[in-house]
Design an enzyme around this catalytic site. Sequence first.
Site, PDB file in Angstrom:
ATOM      1  N   HIS A  17       0.849  -1.206   0.000  1.00 56.75           N
ATOM      2  CA  HIS A  17       0.000   0.000   0.000  1.00 56.75           C
ATOM      3  C   HIS A  17       0.881   1.251   0.000  1.00 56.75           C
ATOM      4  CE1 HIS A  17      -3.032  -2.596   2.445  1.00 56.75           C
ATOM      5  NE2 HIS A  17      -3.597  -2.390   1.259  1.00 56.75           N
ATOM      6  N   LYS A  41     -16.709  -6.527   6.190  1.00 60.04           N
ATOM      7  CA  LYS A  41     -15.518  -7.244   6.643  1.00 60.04           C
ATOM      8  C   LYS A  41     -15.413  -7.088   8.151  1.00 60.04           C
ATOM      9  CE  LYS A  41     -12.979  -6.602   2.371  1.00 60.04           C
ATOM     10  NZ  LYS A  41     -11.792  -6.064   1.705  1.00 60.04           N
ATOM     11  N   ARG A  90      -2.154  -5.910  -8.406  1.00 61.47           N
ATOM     12  CA  ARG A  90      -1.015  -6.823  -8.204  1.00 61.47           C
ATOM     13  C   ARG A  90      -0.956  -7.880  -9.302  1.00 61.47           C
ATOM     14  NH1 ARG A  90      -3.236  -7.562  -2.272  1.00 61.47           N
ATOM     15  NH2 ARG A  90      -5.008  -7.626  -3.676  1.00 61.47           N
ATOM     16  N   SER A 128      -3.144  -7.803   3.032  1.00 58.60           N
ATOM     17  CA  SER A 128      -3.293  -7.694   4.490  1.00 58.60           C
ATOM     18  C   SER A 128      -3.728  -9.024   5.100  1.00 58.60           C
ATOM     19  CB  SER A 128      -4.305  -6.606   4.839  1.00 58.60           C
ATOM     20  OG  SER A 128      -3.885  -5.376   4.323  1.00 58.60           O
TER      21      SER A 128
HETATM   22  O1  PNS Z   1      -8.727  -2.501   0.722  1.00 68.01           O
HETATM   23  P1  PNS Z   1     -10.008  -2.977   0.114  1.00 68.01           P
HETATM   24  O2  PNS Z   1     -10.797  -3.793   1.123  1.00 68.01           O
HETATM   25  O3  PNS Z   1      -9.797  -3.715  -1.185  1.00 68.01           O
HETATM   26  O4  PNS Z   1     -10.861  -1.653  -0.234  1.00 68.01           O
HETATM   27  C1  PNS Z   1     -12.154  -1.750  -0.781  1.00 68.01           C
HETATM   28  C2  PNS Z   1     -12.859  -0.381  -0.714  1.00 68.01           C
HETATM   29  C3  PNS Z   1     -12.864   0.127   0.713  1.00 68.01           C
HETATM   30  C4  PNS Z   1     -12.153   0.607  -1.597  1.00 68.01           C
HETATM   31  C5  PNS Z   1     -14.324  -0.598  -1.215  1.00 68.01           C
HETATM   32  O5  PNS Z   1     -14.919  -1.628  -0.484  1.00 68.01           O
HETATM   33  C6  PNS Z   1     -15.172   0.664  -1.088  1.00 68.01           C
HETATM   34  O6  PNS Z   1     -15.050   1.559  -1.877  1.00 68.01           O
HETATM   35  N1  PNS Z   1     -16.026   0.706  -0.042  1.00 68.01           N
HETATM   36  C7  PNS Z   1     -16.895   1.844   0.225  1.00 68.01           C
HETATM   37  C8  PNS Z   1     -18.353   1.521  -0.109  1.00 68.01           C
HETATM   38  C9  PNS Z   1     -18.635   1.669  -1.585  1.00 68.01           C
HETATM   39  O7  PNS Z   1     -18.496   2.731  -2.156  1.00 68.01           O
HETATM   40  N2  PNS Z   1     -19.064   0.560  -2.204  1.00 68.01           N
HETATM   41  C10 PNS Z   1     -19.385   0.499  -3.622  1.00 68.01           C
HETATM   42  C11 PNS Z   1     -18.149   0.135  -4.447  1.00 68.01           C
HETATM   43  S1  PNS Z   1     -18.539  -0.042  -6.142  1.00 68.01           S
END
Ligand code: PNS
Length: 160
Positions: A17, A41, A90, A128
Amino acid sequence: MSIAICPGSFDPITKGHLDIIGRASTIFDKVIVAVAHNMEKKPLFTPQERIEFIEDALKDKNNIEIDSFTGLLVDYARKKNANAIIRGLRAVSDFEFEIQMALMNRRLHGDIVTAFMAANEKYAYLNSRIIKEIAQLNGDVSNFVTPLVEENLKKKFMNK
Ligand code: PNS
């Protein structure tokens, strides 16, 4: 001023990150690292702990802001006047989920661009979840996370 958001769960932040965030900070005037309060999560660390780890890792960078958000990422991005959302890629396996999110986010808010950055090959296999598993099994994660994260992983698993 160009503003990018680097969103994520960061549970916890890894060197993978940090590599993406660091490179984004050389392209954009300002980068906002946004920790998601993700209800789906079950995070190991609280949002406050995750923020503290990121603040510690990025204390020397002056164009990076650290924040957290609830709700839709696009609403948060709009509120922050962001031009772009940055996500690291990745491997091909990341692509399916990432393109789905990027296209949905564009549908929800057409002005915001999602830009993908290729992960540093040194960290291409990092995530993670794997870090937590290794730490839980007493493996050495010092090459993959900051000393503060390493110390807190040890504490967390000692208390479980
Ligand atoms: O580190 P991660 O878990 O891959 O991050 C995912 C994240 C937090 C970027 C994604 O889950 C997110 O944007 N969550 C906020 C809620 C949202 O906007 N959901 C619709 C996504 S299309």
